[in-house]
Scaffold this active site. Structure first.
Site, PDB file in Angstrom:
ATOM      1  N   THR A 229       0.788  -1.117   0.147  1.00  0.00           N
ATOM      2  CA  THR A 229      -0.027  -0.058  -0.100  1.00  0.00           C
ATOM      3  C   THR A 229       0.611   1.369  -0.044  1.00  0.00           C
ATOM      4  OG1 THR A 229      -1.385  -0.969   1.207  1.00  0.00           O
ATOM      5  CG2 THR A 229      -1.923   1.317   1.046  1.00  0.00           C
ATOM      6  N   LYS A 304      -7.109   1.928  -3.130  1.00  0.00           N
ATOM      7  CA  LYS A 304      -6.805   1.389  -1.674  1.00  0.00           C
ATOM      8  C   LYS A 304      -6.515   2.355  -0.671  1.00  0.00           C
ATOM      9  CE  LYS A 304      -4.917  -1.449   1.194  1.00  0.00           C
ATOM     10  NZ  LYS A 304      -5.821  -2.086   1.977  1.00  0.00           N
ATOM     11  N   LYS A 372      -0.365   5.410   8.543  1.00  0.00           N
ATOM     12  CA  LYS A 372       0.458   5.643   7.219  1.00  0.00           C
ATOM     13  C   LYS A 372      -0.721   5.774   6.019  1.00  0.00           C
ATOM     14  CE  LYS A 372       1.461   2.108   5.021  1.00  0.00           C
ATOM     15  NZ  LYS A 372       0.940   1.179   4.019  1.00  0.00           N
TER      16      LYS A 372
HETATM   17  N1  NDP Z   1      -1.380  -6.347   7.591  1.00  0.00           N
HETATM   18  C1  NDP Z   1      -2.434  -6.036   7.086  1.00  0.00           C
HETATM   19  O1  NDP Z   1      -3.675  -6.329   7.291  1.00  0.00           O
HETATM   20  C2  NDP Z   1      -2.460  -5.395   5.539  1.00  0.00           C
HETATM   21  C3  NDP Z   1      -1.511  -4.776   5.249  1.00  0.00           C
HETATM   22  N2  NDP Z   1      -1.465  -4.065   3.998  1.00  0.00           N
HETATM   23  C4  NDP Z   1      -0.313  -3.229   3.507  1.00  0.00           C
HETATM   24  O2  NDP Z   1       0.565  -4.324   3.002  1.00  0.00           O
HETATM   25  C5  NDP Z   1       2.139  -3.748   3.290  1.00  0.00           C
HETATM   26  C6  NDP Z   1       2.567  -4.831   4.226  1.00  0.00           C
HETATM   27  O3  NDP Z   1       2.173  -5.101   5.493  1.00  0.00           O
HETATM   28  P1  NDP Z   1       2.456  -5.936   6.541  1.00  0.00           P
HETATM   29  O4  NDP Z   1       2.873  -7.084   5.888  1.00  0.00           O
HETATM   30  O5  NDP Z   1       1.162  -5.990   7.515  1.00  0.00           O
HETATM   31  O6  NDP Z   1       3.527  -5.332   7.206  1.00  0.00           O
HETATM   32  P2  NDP Z   1       4.653  -5.903   8.216  1.00  0.00           P
HETATM   33  O7  NDP Z   1       5.063  -4.797   9.011  1.00  0.00           O
HETATM   34  O8  NDP Z   1       4.390  -7.281   8.767  1.00  0.00           O
HETATM   35  O9  NDP Z   1       5.612  -6.302   7.099  1.00  0.00           O
HETATM   36  C7  NDP Z   1       6.334  -5.022   6.412  1.00  0.00           C
HETATM   37  C8  NDP Z   1       7.419  -5.637   5.518  1.00  0.00           C
HETATM   38  O10 NDP Z   1       8.197  -4.663   4.883  1.00  0.00           O
HETATM   39  C9  NDP Z   1       9.666  -4.877   4.989  1.00  0.00           C
HETATM   40  N3  NDP Z   1      10.359  -3.599   4.979  1.00  0.00           N
HETATM   41  C10 NDP Z   1       9.921  -2.398   6.147  1.00  0.00           C
HETATM   42  N4  NDP Z   1      11.047  -1.294   5.704  1.00  0.00           N
HETATM   43  C11 NDP Z   1      11.779  -1.936   4.591  1.00  0.00           C
HETATM   44  C12 NDP Z   1      12.822  -1.252   4.127  1.00  0.00           C
HETATM   45  N5  NDP Z   1      13.194   0.066   4.348  1.00  0.00           N
HETATM   46  N6  NDP Z   1      13.614  -2.040   3.357  1.00  0.00           N
HETATM   47  C13 NDP Z   1      13.204  -3.436   3.091  1.00  0.00           C
HETATM   48  N7  NDP Z   1      12.143  -3.931   3.545  1.00  0.00           N
HETATM   49  C14 NDP Z   1      11.371  -3.321   4.408  1.00  0.00           C
HETATM   50  C15 NDP Z   1       9.691  -5.615   6.235  1.00  0.00           C
HETATM   51  O11 NDP Z   1      10.934  -6.340   6.498  1.00  0.00           O
HETATM   52  P3  NDP Z   1      11.502  -6.820   7.820  1.00  0.00           P
HETATM   53  O12 NDP Z   1      10.814  -8.193   8.027  1.00  0.00           O
HETATM   54  O13 NDP Z   1      12.960  -6.902   7.706  1.00  0.00           O
HETATM   55  O14 NDP Z   1      11.126  -5.556   8.715  1.00  0.00           O
HETATM   56  C16 NDP Z   1       8.586  -6.560   5.996  1.00  0.00           C
HETATM   57  O15 NDP Z   1       8.927  -7.551   5.138  1.00  0.00           O
HETATM   58  C17 NDP Z   1       1.819  -2.416   3.885  1.00  0.00           C
HETATM   59  O16 NDP Z   1       2.077  -1.783   2.806  1.00  0.00           O
HETATM   60  C18 NDP Z   1       0.374  -2.483   4.570  1.00  0.00           C
HETATM   61  O17 NDP Z   1      -0.008  -0.952   4.351  1.00  0.00           O
HETATM   62  C19 NDP Z   1      -2.383  -4.463   3.043  1.00  0.00           C
HETATM   63  C20 NDP Z   1      -3.522  -4.981   3.544  1.00  0.00           C
HETATM   64  C21 NDP Z   1      -3.700  -5.369   4.854  1.00  0.00           C
HETATM   65  O1  SSN Z   2      -4.591  -2.361   4.595  1.00  0.00           O
HETATM   66  C1  SSN Z   2      -5.198  -3.173   5.397  1.00  0.00           C
HETATM   67  C2  SSN Z   2      -6.389  -3.308   5.142  1.00  0.00           C
HETATM   68  C3  SSN Z   2      -7.095  -4.637   6.368  1.00  0.00           C
HETATM   69  C4  SSN Z   2      -8.399  -4.999   5.798  1.00  0.00           C
HETATM   70  O2  SSN Z   2      -8.717  -4.791   4.708  1.00  0.00           O
HETATM   71  O3  SSN Z   2      -9.158  -5.588   6.578  1.00  0.00           O
END
Ligand code: NDP
Ligand code: SSN
Length: 416
Positions: A229, A304, A372
């Site tokens: 996102t 999104k 964010k």
């Molecule tokens: N969780 C949710 O319900 C949802 C999340 N999203 C979106 O999806 C994305 C991921 O979410 P989510 O998996 O929950 O987040 P997490 O915080 O669990 O994971 C974030 C990921 O990004 C990596 N990362 C962060 N900063 C850096 C950097 N500077 N360089 C390289 N890698 C980096 C982390 O690596 P490391 O492990 O090393 O920290 C990790 O792999 C976000 O944009 C979020 O808004 C969308 C829908 C639903």
């Molecule tokens: O970006 C996160 C969305 C979470 C959700 O749709 O439940």
């Protein structure tokens, strides 16, 4: 449902608990196939940790199937399929089967599963024919979402190479059959199509364009799909760089959280190169329950952000209401019940309400990411000269919650 000119085939990837019978299956699969209904021949192969069943069921997709398991067998049943016949139609052939298809798959050797085993059986439905299984896939970013999404691709039989900044998060997937890449560049060098699921715009840009970034391994005939996102500006920057390498680019942020990601029930909001979209449709269908193609790059990000802006405001208001009700001496459980029967009932309240009341703040969608997304919405509204006062107020709530950081990555709004 879109009409398909070629027969679609579907796979069930069945991962079983440790106690599940692990014996010969190919002979059984052949035996079963001989009983198959005329339009649904099946293959069944048993791999080290899952069973893979491929069934021909022309023209059907995820939502057309109901899959149930009990101690003895798995039942896959389709909804009634009807032929459309108009009054003036003159039919020249009626060879296709219409109606309901029911296939039952007995576990090998008549083994019976315990209740726990049955509960542990996971069934994922995914297209097989035209599934582009020959393509090597990369996956960058194994956080909450990336891990679950990459796992579903591995389970569906794809050759997946994973990378994560904190390398330890690759271990589980590598033990489940994924390859490990040393850098984003190394992954894109090895793979035809690479997905990226990263925290925020900074991470998306760094992984795509930074040193040893994905861009270094891209080139003609490859694709880069960013499912993080981020804002439209970030998407467009990555898109331009990817396209200048000769690769195709798609943004495909997702709606749906940890559980839908685990269950392959995400909603993809895709935009960018249509050719790449068409190529990755089978993979999106492995990871998701539906998808939208929204046209030019930036439209997926905008969609999104709008969705998550609504969600952020809604959840802040929900938490505020629970607290106000509590202060007024109302039973919070009853508040949930009243909400659940009314017009503003929604799956988010039903899912999060009970965990909030139980003070269970284990993150599925980390608070910092919700803040964010509100920040990105405010930035978007600024550029478009559109007032969004409710989201602005909600953003202040999440900012305070994030700053308090009493419980890292946990939803503490309910405690304010
Ligand atoms: N969780 C949710 O319900 C949802 C999340 N999203 C979106 O999806 C994305 C991921 O979410 P989510 O998996 O929950 O987040 P997490 O915080 O669990 O994971 C974030 C990921 O990004 C990596 N990362 C962060 N900063 C850096 C950097 N500077 N360089 C390289 N890698 C980096 C982390 O690596 P490391 O492990 O090393 O920290 C990790 O792999 C976000 O944009 C979020 O808004 C969308 C829908 C639903
Ligand atoms: O970006 C996160 C969305 C979470 C959700 O749709 O439940």
């Amino acid at each position: 449902m879109a009409f398909r000119s070629t027969a679609a085939r579907f796979q069930q990837v069945i991962t079983t608990a440790a106690k599940t019978p692990a014996k010969k299956s190919l002979a059984d699969a052949k035996k079963m196939a001989s009983f198959s209904k005329k339009n649904a021949p099946a293959d069944w192969v048993q791999r080290s940790d899952h069973h893979l069943i491929t069934i021909d069921m022309p023209g059907l997709s995820h939502e057309d199937f109901k899959i149930t398991t009990d101690a003895n067998e798995i039942t896959i049943k389709t909804k009634e399929r009807e032929r459309v016949e108009l009054e003036d139609d003159k039919w020249h052939a009626k060879e296709r089967y219409v109606g309901t298809v029911v296939r039952k798959f007995e576990f090998p050797d008549g083994a019976k599963l315990s209740k726990e085993d049955v509960e542990a059986v996971e069934v994922t439905l995914s297209p097989a024919s035209g599934s582009n299984q020959h393509l090597k896939l990369g996956f960058l970013g194994l956080g909450i979402m990336g891990t679950a999404m990459a796992r579903n691709l591995v389970k569906a039989g794809y050759d997946v190479t994973v990378w994560n900044r904190s390398a330890s998060k690759c271990e589980a997937l590598v033990s489940e059959g994924a390859r490990r890449g040393s850098t984003p560049k190394n992954v894109t060098e090895m793979c035809d199509v690479t997905f990226a699921m990263l925290a925020d715009p900074v991470a998306a840009l760094e992984v795509a364009l930074g040193s040893d970034g994905a861009l270094g391994g891209l080139g003609s005939g490859k694709g880069y799909v960013d499912v993080s996102t981020v804002d439209a500006g970030t998407t467009k920057t990555v898109c331009e760089a990817v396209k200048s390498s000769g690769s195709l680019f798609l943004e495909a942020p997702v709606s749906g959280s940890k559980k839908p990601a685990e269950e392959g029930k995400l909603i993809f909001l895709a935009a960018g190169d249509k050719e790449l979209y068409d190529t990755v449709v089978p993979m999106l269908d492995v990871m998701g329950k539906s998808r939208f193609y929204l046209g030019a790059p930036g439209n997926g990000a905008a969609m999104k952000i709008v969705v998550n802006m609504i969600m952020g405001s809604m959840m802040a208001s929900f938490a505020e209401g629970l607290i106000l009700g509590d202060k007024a001496g109302l039973d919070p459980q009853t508040i949930l019940e009243v909400l659940s029967q009314g017009a503003i009932n929604n799956p988010m309240f039903s899912l999060k309400g009970p965990t909030m009341l139980a003070r269970n703040y284990a993150p599925a969608f980390p608070l910092k990411h919700q803040q964010k997304d509100l920040r990105l919405a405010l930035d978007m509204s600024d550029k478009l000269l559109q007032n969004i006062p409710i989201a602005a107020a909600a953003n202040e709530v999440y900012k305070v919650a994030k700053a308090l950081d009493q419980r890292k990555n946990k939803n503490i709004i309910i405690q304010m």
